[in-house]
Design a protein around this motif. Structure first.
Motif, PDB file in Angstrom:
ATOM      1  N   GLU A 146       0.817  -1.210   0.000  1.00  0.00           N
ATOM      2  CA  GLU A 146       0.000   0.000   0.000  1.00  0.00           C
ATOM      3  C   GLU A 146       0.854   1.264   0.000  1.00  0.00           C
ATOM      4  O   GLU A 146       0.348   2.360  -0.225  1.00  0.00           O
ATOM      5  CB  GLU A 146      -0.933   0.008   1.213  1.00  0.00           C
ATOM      6  N   LEU A 147       2.149   1.110   0.238  1.00  0.00           N
ATOM      7  CA  LEU A 147       3.055   2.255   0.245  1.00  0.00           C
ATOM      8  C   LEU A 147       3.438   2.642  -1.176  1.00  0.00           C
ATOM      9  O   LEU A 147       3.800   1.787  -1.985  1.00  0.00           O
ATOM     10  CB  LEU A 147       4.320   1.925   1.043  1.00  0.00           C
ATOM     11  N   PHE A 148       3.369   3.928  -1.480  1.00  0.00           N
ATOM     12  CA  PHE A 148       3.813   4.440  -2.777  1.00  0.00           C
ATOM     13  C   PHE A 148       5.323   4.610  -2.723  1.00  0.00           C
ATOM     14  O   PHE A 148       5.839   5.495  -2.044  1.00  0.00           O
ATOM     15  CB  PHE A 148       3.128   5.779  -3.065  1.00  0.00           C
ATOM     16  N   ASP A 149       6.036   3.730  -3.430  1.00  0.00           N
ATOM     17  CA  ASP A 149       7.499   3.700  -3.335  1.00  0.00           C
ATOM     18  C   ASP A 149       8.120   3.507  -4.723  1.00  0.00           C
ATOM     19  O   ASP A 149       8.336   2.379  -5.168  1.00  0.00           O
ATOM     20  CB  ASP A 149       7.939   2.574  -2.401  1.00  0.00           C
ATOM     21  N   PRO A 150       8.434   4.596  -5.432  1.00  0.00           N
ATOM     22  CA  PRO A 150       9.026   4.497  -6.770  1.00  0.00           C
ATOM     23  C   PRO A 150      10.343   3.738  -6.804  1.00  0.00           C
ATOM     24  O   PRO A 150      10.724   3.187  -7.851  1.00  0.00           O
ATOM     25  CB  PRO A 150       9.223   5.966  -7.181  1.00  0.00           C
ATOM     26  N   ASP A 151      11.055   3.688  -5.679  1.00  0.00           N
ATOM     27  CA  ASP A 151      12.352   3.006  -5.654  1.00  0.00           C
ATOM     28  C   ASP A 151      12.227   1.506  -5.939  1.00  0.00           C
ATOM     29  O   ASP A 151      13.246   0.853  -6.200  1.00  0.00           O
ATOM     30  CB  ASP A 151      13.042   3.210  -4.308  1.00  0.00           C
ATOM     31  N   ARG A 152      11.021   0.969  -5.884  1.00  0.00           N
ATOM     32  CA  ARG A 152      10.843  -0.445  -6.251  1.00  0.00           C
ATOM     33  C   ARG A 152      11.334  -0.692  -7.678  1.00  0.00           C
ATOM     34  O   ARG A 152      11.746  -1.803  -8.010  1.00  0.00           O
ATOM     35  CB  ARG A 152       9.363  -0.837  -6.195  1.00  0.00           C
ATOM     36  N   PHE A 153      11.251   0.368  -8.518  1.00  0.00           N
ATOM     37  CA  PHE A 153      11.546   0.211  -9.938  1.00  0.00           C
ATOM     38  C   PHE A 153      12.818   0.930 -10.373  1.00  0.00           C
ATOM     39  O   PHE A 153      13.020   1.152 -11.564  1.00  0.00           O
ATOM     40  CB  PHE A 153      10.350   0.689 -10.769  1.00  0.00           C
ATOM     41  N   CYS A 154      13.678   1.291  -9.422  1.00  0.00           N
ATOM     42  CA  CYS A 154      14.965   1.860  -9.798  1.00  0.00           C
ATOM     43  C   CYS A 154      15.842   0.749 -10.376  1.00  0.00           C
ATOM     44  O   CYS A 154      15.565  -0.437 -10.206  1.00  0.00           O
ATOM     45  CB  CYS A 154      15.642   2.537  -8.608  1.00  0.00           C
TER      46      CYS A 154
END
Length: 231
Positions: A146-154
């Motif tokens: 549920e956390l918005f975390d763009p670093d998942r896709f770095c």
């Protein structure tokens, strides 16, 4: 008579209709093209709204993204497809938005042959529904989903992203024109908006996004989302 039929004469001399006619497309093919564009625009609108909402909540991510956009705009007077592909942080933000809010929340397939998996039988011609939204929000697939975390896709973390559990466009190929078109428009629009405005939550903003549960083919908002813009 359909709406498109009724408006055909009105728009026939417009650029898009005239151009497609010159290319040899039939009236039915042109109407289908316009329908697909309208459908894509609805998904683009939703994706942009979800992105701005999440950026309004996470000021740190918005600050970092606006900084990347500012650097980009300083050295680019125009925006091209190739230029947009160089905005690495923007790509991670869009990928994460599409994980949290997939454009195809539910998909279905018809079994072409008898199949079994984990002692579950799937006979030929059986209709199977899959919840992409459920997969993307499953804590067995993503840590704190549920956390918005763009670093998942770095770049460093892409190796940990399971392609079988990241399906924002359903089972469509990632090079599908509709997918490339959506991401292009979303990115180009975000570049223009974030280079001019800072976004924040309004007093009318919902604390969490609520969806219309009666519509399971699209993520349809149950209420309006209000945001503040600051120059």
């Amino acid at each position: 008579m359909s709406t498109l039929d009724a408006r055909k004469e009105e728009i026939k001399n417009k650029y898009i209709w005239q151009t497609l006619e010159k290319e040899g497309f039939s009236d039915e093919e042109i109407k289908l093209c316009i329908f697909c564009l309208v459908k894509a625009l609805r998904k683009i609108n939703n994706t942009l709204l979800f992105t701005l909402y999440e950026l309004s909540i996470d000021e740190e991510v918005q600050t970092d993204l606006r900084a990347e956009v500012a650097r980009f705009k300083k050295s680019n007077s125009t925006v091209t497809y190739q230029d947009l592909s160089e905005l690495e942080y923007l790509e991670t933000v869009v990928c994460e938005i599409l994980r949290k809010y997939p454009t195809e929340p539910f998909v279905y397939k018809i079994c072409e042959r008898d199949y079994s998996k984990n002692d579950v039988q799937f006979p030929k011609n059986m209709l199977i529904f899959a919840s992409i939204f459920g997969i993307h929000h499953d804590d067995r697939a993503y840590i704190n989903p549920e956390l918005f975390d763009p670093d998942r896709f770095c770049k460093e973390n892409l190796k940990f992203v399971d392609s079988t559990k990241y399906l924002p466009f359903g089972f469509k190929d990632e090079n599908d024109f509709g997918i490339l078109y959506l991401k292009l428009i979303v990115k180009a629009t975000l570049v223009e908006l974030l280079s001019r405005f800072k976004f924040s939550l309004s007093k009318k903003s919902p604390k969490t996004i609520q969806f219309n549960e009666a519509n399971f083919t699209n993520l349809e908002l149950a209420e309006d989302v209000w945001l503040n813009l600051c120059v």
